[in-house]
Design a protein around this motif. Structure first.
Motif, short mmCIF file in Angstrom:
data_model
loop_
_atom_site.label_atom_id
_atom_site.label_comp_id
_atom_site.label_asym_id
_atom_site.label_seq_id
_atom_site.Cartn_x
_atom_site.Cartn_y
_atom_site.Cartn_z
N SER A 11 9.40 13.10 5.80
CA SER A 11 8.25 14.01 5.73
C SER A 11 7.80 14.27 4.31
O SER A 11 6.63 14.55 4.06
CB SER A 11 8.58 15.35 6.42
OG SER A 11 9.67 15.99 5.79
N GLY A 12 8.70 14.13 3.35
CA GLY A 12 8.35 14.40 1.96
C GLY A 12 7.49 13.34 1.33
O GLY A 12 6.62 13.62 0.51
N ALA A 13 7.69 12.05 1.71
CA ALA A 13 6.93 10.96 1.09
C ALA A 13 5.44 11.01 1.42
O ALA A 13 4.63 10.90 0.49
CB ALA A 13 7.54 9.62 1.44
N PRO A 14 4.99 11.13 2.69
CA PRO A 14 5.75 10.96 3.93
C PRO A 14 5.94 9.47 4.25
O PRO A 14 5.22 8.62 3.75
CB PRO A 14 4.85 11.63 4.97
CG PRO A 14 3.47 11.43 4.45
CD PRO A 14 3.58 11.49 2.95
N GLY A 53 0.81 -1.22 0.00
CA GLY A 53 0.00 0.00 0.00
C GLY A 53 0.83 1.26 0.00
O GLY A 53 1.83 1.36 0.72
N ARG A 54 0.45 2.23 -0.80
CA ARG A 54 1.08 3.54 -0.87
C ARG A 54 2.60 3.47 -0.98
O ARG A 54 3.34 4.12 -0.25
CB ARG A 54 0.64 4.42 0.30
CG ARG A 54 -0.85 4.70 0.26
CD ARG A 54 -1.30 5.87 1.10
NE ARG A 54 -2.64 6.24 0.69
CZ ARG A 54 -3.77 5.66 1.15
NH1 ARG A 54 -3.67 4.70 2.06
NH2 ARG A 54 -4.95 6.03 0.71
N ALA A 55 3.05 2.59 -1.88
CA ALA A 55 4.47 2.48 -2.24
C ALA A 55 5.37 2.19 -1.05
O ALA A 55 6.51 2.63 -1.01
CB ALA A 55 4.93 3.75 -2.97
N ASP A 58 -0.22 10.89 -2.57
CA ASP A 58 -1.32 10.09 -2.02
C ASP A 58 -0.96 9.68 -0.60
O ASP A 58 -0.19 8.76 -0.38
CB ASP A 58 -1.54 8.85 -2.90
CG ASP A 58 -2.58 7.91 -2.30
OD1 ASP A 58 -3.42 8.38 -1.49
OD2 ASP A 58 -2.55 6.71 -2.63
N THR A 59 -1.52 10.39 0.38
CA THR A 59 -1.26 10.05 1.78
C THR A 59 -2.46 9.41 2.47
O THR A 59 -2.35 8.94 3.59
CB THR A 59 -0.84 11.31 2.58
OG1 THR A 59 -1.91 12.27 2.51
CG2 THR A 59 0.41 11.93 2.00
N GLY A 60 -3.59 9.41 1.80
CA GLY A 60 -4.76 8.71 2.33
C GLY A 60 -5.56 9.47 3.36
O GLY A 60 -6.62 9.01 3.79
N GLY A 61 -5.07 10.60 3.82
CA GLY A 61 -5.84 11.38 4.79
C GLY A 61 -5.92 10.76 6.16
O GLY A 61 -6.81 11.10 6.94
N GLY A 62 -5.00 9.84 6.49
CA GLY A 62 -5.06 9.16 7.79
C GLY A 62 -3.72 9.19 8.50
O GLY A 62 -3.14 10.25 8.74
N PHE A 63 -3.21 8.00 8.81
CA PHE A 63 -2.00 7.87 9.63
C PHE A 63 -0.79 8.57 9.01
O PHE A 63 0.00 9.22 9.70
CB PHE A 63 -1.70 6.38 9.85
CG PHE A 63 -0.42 6.11 10.59
CD1 PHE A 63 -0.13 6.74 11.79
CD2 PHE A 63 0.52 5.22 10.07
CE1 PHE A 63 1.06 6.50 12.47
CE2 PHE A 63 1.71 4.97 10.74
CZ PHE A 63 1.98 5.62 11.94
N LEU A 64 -0.62 8.46 7.69
CA LEU A 64 0.54 9.07 7.05
C LEU A 64 0.50 10.59 7.15
O LEU A 64 1.55 11.24 7.27
CB LEU A 64 0.65 8.63 5.59
CG LEU A 64 1.01 7.16 5.37
CD1 LEU A 64 1.07 6.85 3.88
CD2 LEU A 64 2.34 6.80 6.03
N ASP A 65 -0.68 11.18 7.13
CA ASP A 65 -0.79 12.63 7.32
C ASP A 65 -0.39 13.02 8.74
O ASP A 65 0.29 14.02 8.96
CB ASP A 65 -2.21 13.10 7.03
CG ASP A 65 -2.52 13.09 5.55
OD1 ASP A 65 -2.10 14.03 4.85
OD2 ASP A 65 -3.16 12.14 5.08
N GLN A 66 -0.80 12.21 9.71
CA GLN A 66 -0.38 12.47 11.09
C GLN A 66 1.14 12.34 11.22
O GLN A 66 1.79 13.16 11.88
CB GLN A 66 -1.07 11.48 12.03
CG GLN A 66 -2.59 11.56 12.03
CD GLN A 66 -3.21 10.39 12.78
OE1 GLN A 66 -2.68 9.93 13.78
NE2 GLN A 66 -4.33 9.91 12.28
N TYR A 67 1.68 11.31 10.58
CA TYR A 67 3.12 11.06 10.63
C TYR A 67 3.89 12.26 10.06
O TYR A 67 4.89 12.71 10.63
CB TYR A 67 3.43 9.80 9.85
CG TYR A 67 4.88 9.37 9.88
CD1 TYR A 67 5.38 8.62 10.94
CD2 TYR A 67 5.75 9.71 8.84
CE1 TYR A 67 6.71 8.21 10.96
CE2 TYR A 67 7.08 9.31 8.86
CZ TYR A 67 7.55 8.56 9.92
OH TYR A 67 8.87 8.16 9.95
#
Length: 583
Positions: free
Chosen positions: A437-440, A87-89, A532-541
């Motif tokens: 942070s760039g990927a994130p 998921g998400r590379a 594509d960060t999904g609007g969830g955990f990766l955005d928090q990260y």
């Protein structure tokens, strides 16, 4: 046993509610005041790495109960680099490490348990367990739960890492895939982590070097009698640590982290150990720059083992030759022997019980495999905070690469650049904007490196990226984890096509040959708007993650001071004494 934090006033609201729950679980009333220990079971049905952990739990519970301790099994997330990277590379992989730490804190600190014993397996579980130990600072033992029996060890053609590499190359070249499924079916023949000396086994060894695992625990075949012996000894060690209030911050120190750095350099461990050791140090409140330790000690530490993927030896051969314990014995003159183990013994005392080097799989200090560092940390005007390269053992070169930059925003674009002819021999491919942070979450560039190999360009095209790559990659001039990353305002974000980049692995220099005034006038890097960060955990990260120079730990306030470290451009390393060439 000393006073225990788990023993709340027995008739308080919480004390009486805990009694109600625990009596219903069959715990005798007279046992309710005994030490309460978390068995951290990072288990999952998704991957072979974890398939045997549930079998360890009942044995461990029996051992702990026999020693007067009440065990409670708790669960955490359980990532596998080969499975949960779809998921998400693959950007969930590194962030899952810190999710493990938070999982443990919520369960163990929330319940005020007295100690914990952690079943460590795949890549991110061991650093997560060690980080949690440093954060909570309660008596803790880490159990390295072993590596899988691979197809290579059984005399067959491939292990899982080899299958992954072959499939990646076939995807780039369009080559035949007829045999891949057959190879995959024979690649993994038992539970456990990948058999090579990649991140999982490297971190298992680090747990032992830090004194957080019992001596002789790593590496170990999953399910073997040696693993079960380690499980039983770990239970005894935890109870002893409880009785003597022996806590992680007395074990995880600047000295023991430095010992771990030396050991990773001596065996050619995973480059991921740099950021994980830095994160462990941050959580244990240790002031140490792990990147600088690797940079300096890398040129002063001989290579005592040559294990796959660095060399020909199998991990089974390494274990049979004495594993980490023997390497530590041979390295002891270069180590801090006064560092403590969870058993209460010093490193020097532990090493005295280890077998000497056999001279073939593990070599003594005076007859190493080589003196070039397998892990090279670079600094310079393009990487003031550091960057890392992995090299084979022994290292045939090349050691220097100077060429014009060709800038890409992701690995797919860079792979297309090979086919289109935009990327040519002598170029330095720059893949940026894929850092923590760039990927994130850190993007993977391994597929691009495999594409270079497939086209025969691995020695004629270099790579510089703020992303990461697999431990399988140790040929050619490939430099990853550039810090500060492009998205954090690092110089990498201002590189343009045609700018000359100079990489010198001998001196540890990574420089951008552009006038500083011109560079300062260039606009700041802007991440792609379509991430594509999904609007969830990766955005928090993305909002919480700290730089790689701080181990990519999470911190609620970027100005809190716990994690931030400003790193000026360090000298390339001409001032660092270098070992003489090995005989």
């Amino acid at each position: 046993m000393r006073d225990l934090r788990s023993n709340l006033p027995p008739t308080s609201a919480l004390g009486i509610a805990r009694r109600a729950h625990w009596r219903s679980l069959g715990i005798p009333a007279e046992d309710l005041t005994r030490p309460k220990v978390a068995i951290v079971n990072t288990s999952s049905d998704l991957a072979a790495c974890y398939a045997h952990l549930d079998d360890i739990v009942p044995v461990l519970k029996h051992e702990l109960r026999a020693r007067g301790v009440i065990p409670f099994e708790i669960r955490t997330t359980a990532p596998s680099d080969f499975v949960t990277s779809a998921g998400r590379a693959g950007r969930y992989i590194l962030p899952s490490r810190d999710l493990i730490v938070d999982d443990i804190e919520a369960a163990v600190e929330g319940a005020k348990l007295d100690a914990m014993i952690c079943l460590s397996s795949c890549d991110k579980t061991t650093p997560g367990h060690l980080m949690a130990a440093g954060r909570l600072d309660i008596p803790t033992v880490v159990i390295p739960c072993g590596y899988q029996h691979s197809g290579l060890a059984a005399g067959r053609e491939a292990d899982v890492e080899e299958v992954f590499l072959l499939a990646s190359k076939a995807a780039v070249t369009g080559g035949p895939t007829d045999e891949l499924e057959e190879l995959a079916d024979d690649a993994i023949l038992s539970p456990g982590v990948c058999a090579g000396l990649a991140t999982a086994n490297s971190m298992h060894i680090i747990a032992e070097v830090l004194g957080m695992a019992v001596p002789g625990a790593a590496p170990v075949r999953a399910g073997s009698e040696r693993m079960w012996d380690s499980v039983r000894r770990s239970a005894a060690a935890l109870v002893d640590a409880l009785e003597h209030d022996r806590r992680p911050r007395t074990l995880i120190t600047a000295g023991s982290i430095r010992n771990a750095v030396r050991t990773m350099l001596a065996v050619g461990g995973s480059i991921n150990t740099i950021k994980h050791l830095q994160a462990i140090g941050i959580e244990a409140r240790v002031e140490i720059d792990v990147w600088e330790e690797f940079r300096v000690l890398g040129r002063q530490t001989p290579l005592l083992a040559s294990v796959r993927p660095n060399g020909p030896a199998l991990t089974e051969q390494f274990e049979d030759a004495g594993g980490a314990a023997t390497v530590l014995r041979e390295l002891l003159p270069l180590l801090d022997g006064d560092q403590l183990s969870v058993t209460g013994r010093t490193l020097a005392e532990v090493c005295a019980q280890a077998r000497p080097a056999d001279g073939e799989i593990i070599r003594p200090l005076d007859r190493p495999f080589g003196t070039d560092p397998a892990i090279t940390v670079l600094r310079g005007s393009l990487a003031p905070g550091g960057a890392v390269a992995k090299r084979p053992v022994p290292d045939p070169g090349p050691h220097r690469f100077t060429g014009p930059a060709r800038v890409f925003s992701n690995r797919e674009e860079a792979i297309a650049g090979i086919t289109s002819g935009r990327l040519r021999e002598g170029d330095v491919a720059v893949i940026r904007g894929i850092g923590v942070s760039g990927a994130p979450g850190m993007g993977m560039t391994s597929a691009f490196i495999f594409a270079l190999h497939a086209r025969g360009l691995q020695h004629s095209v270099a790579l510089v990226t703020d992303g990461q790559f697999s431990g399988l990659v140790n040929q050619g001039v490939t430099v990853g984890e550039v810090s500060p990353e492009a998205a954090a305002g690092g110089p990498l974000g201002k590189v343009r096509d045609g700018d000359v980049i100079d990489i010198d692995l001998r001196t540890g220099a990574l420089d951008l040959l552009v006038d500083p005034e011109e560079l300062a006038e260039r606009p700041a890097f802007q991440p792609p708007a379509d991430r594509d960060t999904g609007g969830g955990f990766l955005d928090q990260y993305e909002q919480l993650v700290q730089p790689l120079s701080c181990g990519a730990v999470l911190c609620a306030r970027k100005d809190a001071g716990r994690c931030e470290r400003e790193t000026a451009a360090a000298p390339a390393g001409a001032d660092i004494p270098i070992l003489k060439e090995a005989p």
